[in-house]
Design a protein around this motif. Sequence first.
Motif, PDB file in Angstrom:
ATOM      1  N   LEU A 199     -35.419  43.876  61.067  1.00  0.00           N
ATOM      2  CA  LEU A 199     -35.012  44.948  62.016  1.00  0.00           C
ATOM      3  C   LEU A 199     -33.850  44.546  62.742  1.00  0.00           C
ATOM      4  CD1 LEU A 199     -35.703  47.336  63.732  1.00  0.00           C
ATOM      5  CD2 LEU A 199     -37.402  46.128  64.973  1.00  0.00           C
ATOM      6  N   GLN A 200     -33.702  43.303  63.475  1.00  0.00           N
ATOM      7  CA  GLN A 200     -32.706  42.788  64.272  1.00  0.00           C
ATOM      8  C   GLN A 200     -31.397  43.007  63.195  1.00  0.00           C
ATOM      9  OE1 GLN A 200     -32.545  42.588  67.422  1.00  0.00           O
ATOM     10  NE2 GLN A 200     -30.237  42.156  67.238  1.00  0.00           N
ATOM     11  N   LYS A 201     -31.467  42.456  61.890  1.00  0.00           N
ATOM     12  CA  LYS A 201     -30.113  42.682  61.215  1.00  0.00           C
ATOM     13  C   LYS A 201     -29.747  44.260  60.946  1.00  0.00           C
ATOM     14  CE  LYS A 201     -28.847  38.706  60.785  1.00  0.00           C
ATOM     15  NZ  LYS A 201     -27.277  38.412  60.955  1.00  0.00           N
ATOM     16  N   ARG A 202     -30.559  44.958  60.852  1.00  0.00           N
ATOM     17  CA  ARG A 202     -30.319  46.388  60.892  1.00  0.00           C
ATOM     18  C   ARG A 202     -29.797  47.052  61.715  1.00  0.00           C
ATOM     19  NH1 ARG A 202     -28.359  50.424  60.077  1.00  0.00           N
ATOM     20  NH2 ARG A 202     -28.765  52.068  58.553  1.00  0.00           N
ATOM     21  N   ILE A 203     -30.121  46.759  63.064  1.00  0.00           N
ATOM     22  CA  ILE A 203     -29.492  46.904  64.485  1.00  0.00           C
ATOM     23  C   ILE A 203     -28.117  46.566  64.208  1.00  0.00           C
ATOM     24  CG2 ILE A 203     -29.794  46.799  66.682  1.00  0.00           C
ATOM     25  CD1 ILE A 203     -32.801  46.926  66.631  1.00  0.00           C
ATOM     26  N   GLU A 204     -27.960  45.366  64.082  1.00  0.00           N
ATOM     27  CA  GLU A 204     -26.783  44.680  64.149  1.00  0.00           C
ATOM     28  C   GLU A 204     -25.728  45.351  63.098  1.00  0.00           C
ATOM     29  OE1 GLU A 204     -26.775  40.434  63.316  1.00  0.00           O
ATOM     30  OE2 GLU A 204     -28.037  40.090  65.090  1.00  0.00           O
ATOM     31  N   ILE A 205     -26.274  45.463  61.963  1.00  0.00           N
ATOM     32  CA  ILE A 205     -25.285  46.186  60.838  1.00  0.00           C
ATOM     33  C   ILE A 205     -24.806  47.531  61.276  1.00  0.00           C
ATOM     34  CG2 ILE A 205     -25.227  47.151  58.482  1.00  0.00           C
ATOM     35  CD1 ILE A 205     -24.952  43.921  58.953  1.00  0.00           C
ATOM     36  N   GLY A 206     -25.903  48.171  61.887  1.00  0.00           N
ATOM     37  CA  GLY A 206     -25.358  49.592  62.269  1.00  0.00           C
ATOM     38  C   GLY A 206     -24.581  49.739  63.344  1.00  0.00           C
ATOM     39  N   GLU A 207     -24.555  48.861  64.417  1.00  0.00           N
ATOM     40  CA  GLU A 207     -23.425  48.576  65.464  1.00  0.00           C
ATOM     41  C   GLU A 207     -22.081  48.413  65.058  1.00  0.00           C
ATOM     42  OE1 GLU A 207     -25.610  46.190  68.256  1.00  0.00           O
ATOM     43  OE2 GLU A 207     -26.705  47.740  69.020  1.00  0.00           O
ATOM     44  N   ARG A 208     -22.270  47.360  63.991  1.00  0.00           N
ATOM     45  CA  ARG A 208     -20.836  46.594  63.917  1.00  0.00           C
ATOM     46  C   ARG A 208     -20.143  47.269  62.706  1.00  0.00           C
ATOM     47  NH1 ARG A 208     -21.581  40.449  62.652  1.00  0.00           N
ATOM     48  NH2 ARG A 208     -21.425  40.508  64.729  1.00  0.00           N
ATOM     49  N   HIS A 209     -20.898  47.701  61.709  1.00  0.00           N
ATOM     50  CA  HIS A 209     -20.369  48.276  60.436  1.00  0.00           C
ATOM     51  C   HIS A 209     -20.337  49.608  60.277  1.00  0.00           C
ATOM     52  CE1 HIS A 209     -19.109  44.303  58.885  1.00  0.00           C
ATOM     53  NE2 HIS A 209     -20.589  43.898  59.159  1.00  0.00           N
ATOM     54  N   PHE A 210     -21.597  50.308  60.891  1.00  0.00           N
ATOM     55  CA  PHE A 210     -21.341  51.847  60.660  1.00  0.00           C
ATOM     56  C   PHE A 210     -21.266  52.764  61.963  1.00  0.00           C
ATOM     57  CE2 PHE A 210     -25.078  50.516  57.352  1.00  0.00           C
ATOM     58  CZ  PHE A 210     -24.010  50.473  56.196  1.00  0.00           C
ATOM     59  N   ASP A 211     -20.234  51.975  62.766  1.00  0.00           N
ATOM     60  CA  ASP A 211     -19.480  52.894  63.829  1.00  0.00           C
ATOM     61  C   ASP A 211     -20.738  53.526  64.940  1.00  0.00           C
ATOM     62  OD1 ASP A 211     -17.550  53.712  65.269  1.00  0.00           O
ATOM     63  OD2 ASP A 211     -17.341  55.507  64.184  1.00  0.00           O
ATOM     64  N   GLY A 212     -21.804  52.332  65.099  1.00  0.00           N
ATOM     65  CA  GLY A 212     -22.629  52.738  66.209  1.00  0.00           C
ATOM     66  C   GLY A 212     -23.947  53.345  65.705  1.00  0.00           C
ATOM     67  N   ASP A 213     -24.371  53.198  64.647  1.00  0.00           N
ATOM     68  CA  ASP A 213     -25.484  53.850  64.353  1.00  0.00           C
ATOM     69  C   ASP A 213     -26.918  53.174  64.801  1.00  0.00           C
ATOM     70  OD1 ASP A 213     -24.366  55.385  62.281  1.00  0.00           O
ATOM     71  OD2 ASP A 213     -25.464  54.422  60.526  1.00  0.00           O
TER      72      ASP A 213
ATOM     73  N   TYR B 293     -16.480  50.258  51.038  1.00  0.00           N
ATOM     74  CA  TYR B 293     -16.601  50.998  52.137  1.00  0.00           C
ATOM     75  C   TYR B 293     -16.046  49.891  53.303  1.00  0.00           C
ATOM     76  CZ  TYR B 293     -18.781  52.630  56.424  1.00  0.00           C
ATOM     77  OH  TYR B 293     -18.801  53.062  57.800  1.00  0.00           O
ATOM     78  N   SER B 294     -16.494  48.674  53.041  1.00  0.00           N
ATOM     79  CA  SER B 294     -16.247  47.613  53.958  1.00  0.00           C
ATOM     80  C   SER B 294     -16.229  46.356  53.315  1.00  0.00           C
ATOM     81  CB  SER B 294     -17.310  47.678  55.364  1.00  0.00           C
ATOM     82  OG  SER B 294     -16.948  46.663  56.120  1.00  0.00           O
TER      83      SER B 294
ATOM     84  N   TRP C 230     -31.840  57.310  60.656  1.00  0.00           N
ATOM     85  CA  TRP C 230     -30.884  56.575  61.583  1.00  0.00           C
ATOM     86  C   TRP C 230     -30.315  57.725  62.308  1.00  0.00           C
ATOM     87  CZ3 TRP C 230     -25.936  58.288  60.528  1.00  0.00           C
ATOM     88  CH2 TRP C 230     -25.869  58.698  59.239  1.00  0.00           C
ATOM     89  N   GLU C 231     -29.398  57.609  63.406  1.00  0.00           N
ATOM     90  CA  GLU C 231     -28.729  58.567  63.981  1.00  0.00           C
ATOM     91  C   GLU C 231     -27.484  57.975  64.454  1.00  0.00           C
ATOM     92  OE1 GLU C 231     -29.697  60.467  67.456  1.00  0.00           O
ATOM     93  OE2 GLU C 231     -31.722  58.915  67.621  1.00  0.00           O
ATOM     94  N   ASN C 232     -26.184  58.617  64.500  1.00  0.00           N
ATOM     95  CA  ASN C 232     -24.955  58.228  65.155  1.00  0.00           C
ATOM     96  C   ASN C 232     -24.711  59.398  66.132  1.00  0.00           C
ATOM     97  OD1 ASN C 232     -22.216  57.917  65.602  1.00  0.00           O
ATOM     98  ND2 ASN C 232     -22.396  56.220  64.025  1.00  0.00           N
ATOM     99  N   ARG C 233     -24.856  59.015  67.279  1.00  0.00           N
ATOM    100  CA  ARG C 233     -24.752  59.839  68.570  1.00  0.00           C
ATOM    101  C   ARG C 233     -23.279  60.216  68.765  1.00  0.00           C
ATOM    102  NH1 ARG C 233     -29.283  56.491  71.701  1.00  0.00           N
ATOM    103  NH2 ARG C 233     -31.302  57.518  70.614  1.00  0.00           N
ATOM    104  N   LYS C 234     -22.476  59.046  68.384  1.00  0.00           N
ATOM    105  CA  LYS C 234     -21.000  59.125  68.632  1.00  0.00           C
ATOM    106  C   LYS C 234     -20.255  60.360  67.820  1.00  0.00           C
ATOM    107  CE  LYS C 234     -16.458  56.513  68.029  1.00  0.00           C
ATOM    108  NZ  LYS C 234     -16.015  55.239  67.552  1.00  0.00           N
ATOM    109  N   HIS C 235     -20.785  60.483  66.427  1.00  0.00           N
ATOM    110  CA  HIS C 235     -20.362  61.639  65.611  1.00  0.00           C
ATOM    111  C   HIS C 235     -21.327  62.556  65.412  1.00  0.00           C
ATOM    112  CE1 HIS C 235     -17.120  59.001  64.412  1.00  0.00           C
ATOM    113  NE2 HIS C 235     -18.039  57.863  64.329  1.00  0.00           N
ATOM    114  N   MET C 236     -22.565  62.482  66.078  1.00  0.00           N
ATOM    115  CA  MET C 236     -23.548  63.662  65.935  1.00  0.00           C
ATOM    116  C   MET C 236     -23.999  63.931  64.520  1.00  0.00           C
ATOM    117  SD  MET C 236     -23.955  64.432  69.154  1.00  0.00           S
ATOM    118  CE  MET C 236     -24.814  65.875  69.218  1.00  0.00           C
ATOM    119  N   ILE C 237     -24.365  62.642  63.849  1.00  0.00           N
ATOM    120  CA  ILE C 237     -24.942  62.894  62.514  1.00  0.00           C
ATOM    121  C   ILE C 237     -26.085  61.958  62.578  1.00  0.00           C
ATOM    122  CG2 ILE C 237     -22.696  63.452  61.489  1.00  0.00           C
ATOM    123  CD1 ILE C 237     -22.437  60.582  60.761  1.00  0.00           C
ATOM    124  N   GLY C 238     -26.719  62.242  61.336  1.00  0.00           N
ATOM    125  CA  GLY C 238     -27.938  61.359  61.008  1.00  0.00           C
ATOM    126  C   GLY C 238     -28.327  61.224  59.789  1.00  0.00           C
ATOM    127  N   GLY C 239     -29.251  60.598  59.322  1.00  0.00           N
ATOM    128  CA  GLY C 239     -29.809  60.443  57.874  1.00  0.00           C
ATOM    129  C   GLY C 239     -31.025  59.518  57.909  1.00  0.00           C
TER     130      GLY C 239
END
Length: 354
Positions: free
Chosen positions: A259-273, A214-215, A299-308
């Motif tokens: 928590l901070q790492k998961r926030i960073e990973i979501g923003e950088r690698h999961f397109d804004g989770d 994936y990445s 988690w949610e991705n408001r850009k793609h309107m999805i979550g999980g």
Amino acid sequence: MKYAFLTMLALLLALSSCGRGDGDKGFYTKFNDLIDHSKPIAFGEDEDIYVFCGTQNWARLETLIRSSVEREVALVYNEKYFFITPADIKEIDQLSKYKNLLFIGSFEAGDPVSNHIRQSLSPDLIDRVQTSGGDLFITKNRFTRDQLILHLVAKDDGRLVDLANIQANKIFDTLLDRYRKRLAYHAYQIKVITEDFFQPYPFSLKIPENYSLYSNDPKNNFLSFIYRARLQNREIPDKYISVHWVEMETDKVDEAWLLQKRIEIGERHFDGDVLDPTKLRTEKFNFAGFEGFRLSGPWENRKHMIGGAFQSYAFWHPQSRKAYFVDNSVYFPAGNKLPILAELFMVSSSLKIK
């Protein structure tokens, strides 16, 4: 006709390859001993637990047993690991073929379940109960190839209540361990990505070949795999396994770091989770043999309107002076996320640090 025969023969040979031995190159065989292929197929779902208990004993113990076994986990919504079904001992011949059975009784009680337990236990186990006052006995694959049978047995009814309080967590832990290993067994019925792939990295994983890359971000020490159906289908989950590692001279891994790492990973690698901190759960956790922390929730991705749902693990590796972050994420609108996360946990637990 000859072609059909050869095709059928090839299919049978392929099916017979299940339950491979340690010598089968390319397969991860750690969980092969879980199944006894000489026994008949087990019935029932992995999450269903059939409980045999006398009426009076069940009235005293039901709340305790249900609260322990039917634990809920808050993800996108609350999900249970297991579901209890009280069973009638008159149906034992039929239900003895099912995967998960729990018998509860005492030698003092005269109810049909206690009588059945007394008749089915071996003399040495009966002596152990008489001597100790009670015990929890665990039997695997007795009647079917993939089966777990638990006997919670006490000398008398009074001791049975005390025994249930002492052993409730062990009952759940035993069921959960078997559940996870079943998921791992099925996940590893195909070959894994070769060890050569992980040569450039400070770790290795046993990732099934039906996952794809994936990445791969060497600059930021991030590697991620995804399982996704070839055609988008809400009935088939997207599953992610990701690893991030950081140079760290002393152990600074804690709940805030995770928590901070998961926030960073979501923003950088999961397109804004993004995460909602009020819906997250953090706890101390042993992962891949290392003491660390686990973070889980939606988690949610408001850009793609999805979550999980996701679960992340973090620990410090003193020998290499590195901190490791391992993340499991699932996108599955049509079904429960907890079984998928349990499977991803088992695959991720194959992590080996070089």
